[in-house]
Design a protein around this motif. Structure first.
Motif, PDB file in Angstrom:
ATOM      1  N   SER A   2       0.845  -1.188   0.000  1.00  0.00           N
ATOM      2  CA  SER A   2       0.000   0.000   0.000  1.00  0.00           C
ATOM      3  C   SER A   2       0.883   1.241   0.000  1.00  0.00           C
ATOM      4  CB  SER A   2      -0.922  -0.006   1.219  1.00  0.00           C
ATOM      5  OG  SER A   2      -0.155   0.023   2.410  1.00  0.00           O
ATOM      6  N   VAL A   3       0.286   2.394  -0.288  1.00  0.00           N
ATOM      7  CA  VAL A   3       1.045   3.640  -0.332  1.00  0.00           C
ATOM      8  C   VAL A   3       1.312   4.113   1.093  1.00  0.00           C
ATOM      9  CG1 VAL A   3       1.075   6.000  -1.177  1.00  0.00           C
ATOM     10  CG2 VAL A   3      -0.034   4.209  -2.531  1.00  0.00           C
ATOM     11  N   LEU A   4       2.581   4.287   1.426  1.00  0.00           N
ATOM     12  CA  LEU A   4       2.966   4.671   2.776  1.00  0.00           C
ATOM     13  C   LEU A   4       2.700   6.148   3.027  1.00  0.00           C
ATOM     14  CD1 LEU A   4       6.403   2.835   3.156  1.00  0.00           C
ATOM     15  CD2 LEU A   4       4.170   2.091   3.992  1.00  0.00           C
ATOM     16  N   ALA A   5       2.205   6.446   4.224  1.00  0.00           N
ATOM     17  CA  ALA A   5       2.017   7.832   4.682  1.00  0.00           C
ATOM     18  C   ALA A   5       3.223   8.202   5.533  1.00  0.00           C
ATOM     19  CB  ALA A   5       0.734   7.960   5.482  1.00  0.00           C
ATOM     20  N   ILE A   6       4.010   9.171   5.058  1.00  0.00           N
ATOM     21  CA  ILE A   6       5.277   9.533   5.700  1.00  0.00           C
ATOM     22  C   ILE A   6       5.198  10.979   6.165  1.00  0.00           C
ATOM     23  CG2 ILE A   6       7.772   9.702   5.383  1.00  0.00           C
ATOM     24  CD1 ILE A   6       7.308   7.706   2.954  1.00  0.00           C
ATOM     25  N   ALA A   7       5.320  11.197   7.464  1.00  0.00           N
ATOM     26  CA  ALA A   7       5.187  12.532   8.048  1.00  0.00           C
ATOM     27  C   ALA A   7       6.521  13.269   7.958  1.00  0.00           C
ATOM     28  CB  ALA A   7       4.725  12.431   9.494  1.00  0.00           C
ATOM     29  N   HIS A   8       6.564  14.260   7.076  1.00  0.00           N
ATOM     30  CA  HIS A   8       7.781  15.010   6.797  1.00  0.00           C
ATOM     31  C   HIS A   8       8.204  15.855   8.003  1.00  0.00           C
ATOM     32  CE1 HIS A   8       9.964  18.058   3.979  1.00  0.00           C
ATOM     33  NE2 HIS A   8      10.749  17.044   4.249  1.00  0.00           N
ATOM     34  N   ARG A   9       9.429  15.629   8.472  1.00  0.00           N
ATOM     35  CA  ARG A   9      10.037  16.398   9.568  1.00  0.00           C
ATOM     36  C   ARG A   9       9.314  16.240  10.901  1.00  0.00           C
ATOM     37  NH1 ARG A   9      11.220  22.112   6.322  1.00  0.00           N
ATOM     38  NH2 ARG A   9      12.346  21.164   4.592  1.00  0.00           N
ATOM     39  N   ALA A  10       8.345  15.335  10.993  1.00  0.00           N
ATOM     40  CA  ALA A  10       7.600  15.196  12.249  1.00  0.00           C
ATOM     41  C   ALA A  10       8.489  14.722  13.391  1.00  0.00           C
ATOM     42  CB  ALA A  10       6.430  14.222  12.053  1.00  0.00           C
ATOM     43  N   GLY A  11       9.558  14.014  13.066  1.00  0.00           N
ATOM     44  CA  GLY A  11      10.458  13.540  14.111  1.00  0.00           C
ATOM     45  C   GLY A  11      11.459  14.564  14.583  1.00  0.00           C
ATOM     46  N   ASN A  12      11.373  15.795  14.068  1.00  0.00           N
ATOM     47  CA  ASN A  12      12.325  16.819  14.494  1.00  0.00           C
ATOM     48  C   ASN A  12      11.987  17.420  15.857  1.00  0.00           C
ATOM     49  OD1 ASN A  12      13.706  16.386  12.153  1.00  0.00           O
ATOM     50  ND2 ASN A  12      13.198  18.329  11.185  1.00  0.00           N
ATOM     51  N   SER A  13      10.871  17.010  16.432  1.00  0.00           N
ATOM     52  CA  SER A  13      10.509  17.428  17.796  1.00  0.00           C
ATOM     53  C   SER A  13       9.713  16.304  18.441  1.00  0.00           C
ATOM     54  CB  SER A  13       9.679  18.711  17.785  1.00  0.00           C
ATOM     55  OG  SER A  13       8.382  18.471  17.264  1.00  0.00           O
TER      56      SER A  13
END
Length: 217
Positions: A2-13
């Motif tokens: 399936s198409v992955l949902a990737i949270a851009h820069r969410a891990g920067n905080s």
């Protein structure tokens, strides 16, 4: 897949980490810099001897607290799949990530990506790592074909302006995962999915939420 949902820069905080996990994304991306032998999670860049961090129109004091990669990993309580975007020049940041990850036991694989291909290649030796090469400019995409053709890479992350159906099909003949960014509206989401992209990197919770809804439909 399936198409992955990737949270851009969410891990920067840590706040972004918790919000992205609450949304239910598949992958949380963060930017990794090596600064004075410490791996820091931030998109902001240092300014040499000047006492601030910067990115375009944003300035913060260099003395402001900086999140470490080890702190981010220790804060995770959801078995998050992280994507580490390695910044800087040379393999140093990759070598430092190898040392950190080798000392940690994680059930989830770690995607490691970046336009700094030497750093990505340095981390690819670890069993838990899924190496991904990134391309932002046409000349980088041209060079990418030769690299992915040698095998050994899990994916490619290519700016949305460089993709069409033929490019995606060719990439997927070499790698399992073809990601693109920045996909921040629904019309672009539809277009990227239609041409065969199977990883969407977005800053917008509404786009990620729609992608998750489609996964569950």
């Amino acid at each position: 897949m399936s198409v992955l949902a990737i949270a851009h820069r969410a891990g920067n905080s840590l706040t972004g980490l918790h919000e992205a996990n609450a949304l239910g994304v598949d992958v949380i991306e963060c930017d990794i810099h090596r600064h004075r032998d410490r791996l820091e999670v931030r998109h902001l860049k240092t300014a040499g001897p000047l006492p601030f961090l910067w990115d375009r129109w944003e300035l913060v004091p260099a003395s402001a607290p900086r999140l470490g990669l080890h702190e981010l990993l220790e804060a995770d309580r959801h078995g998050t799949t992280f994507m580490l975007d390695l910044k800087g020049i040379g393999a140093g940041v990759g070598t430092a990530v190898v040392r950190l990850l080798a000392d940690r036991s994680r059930a989830q694989p770690v995607l490691v990506c970046g336009r700094n291909w030497s750093a990505v290649t340095a981390v690819a030796e670890l069993d838990q790592v899924r190496p991904v090469l990134s391309a932002r400019k046409p000349r980088e995409l041209t060079a990418l074909w030769k690299r992915v053709g040698t095998g050994g890479f899990h994916g490619a992350s290519v700016h949305c302006t460089l993709l069409d159906r033929n490019v995606v099909e060719r990439l997927r003949s070499h790698v399992e995962l073809v990601m693109t960014w920045p996909v921040n509206d629904l019309s672009l989401l539809d277009r990227m999915v239609d041409i065969g992209v199977n990883g969407i990197i977005s800053d917008e919770p509404s786009v990620l939420a729609e992608l998750i809804r489609r996964q569950r439909a």
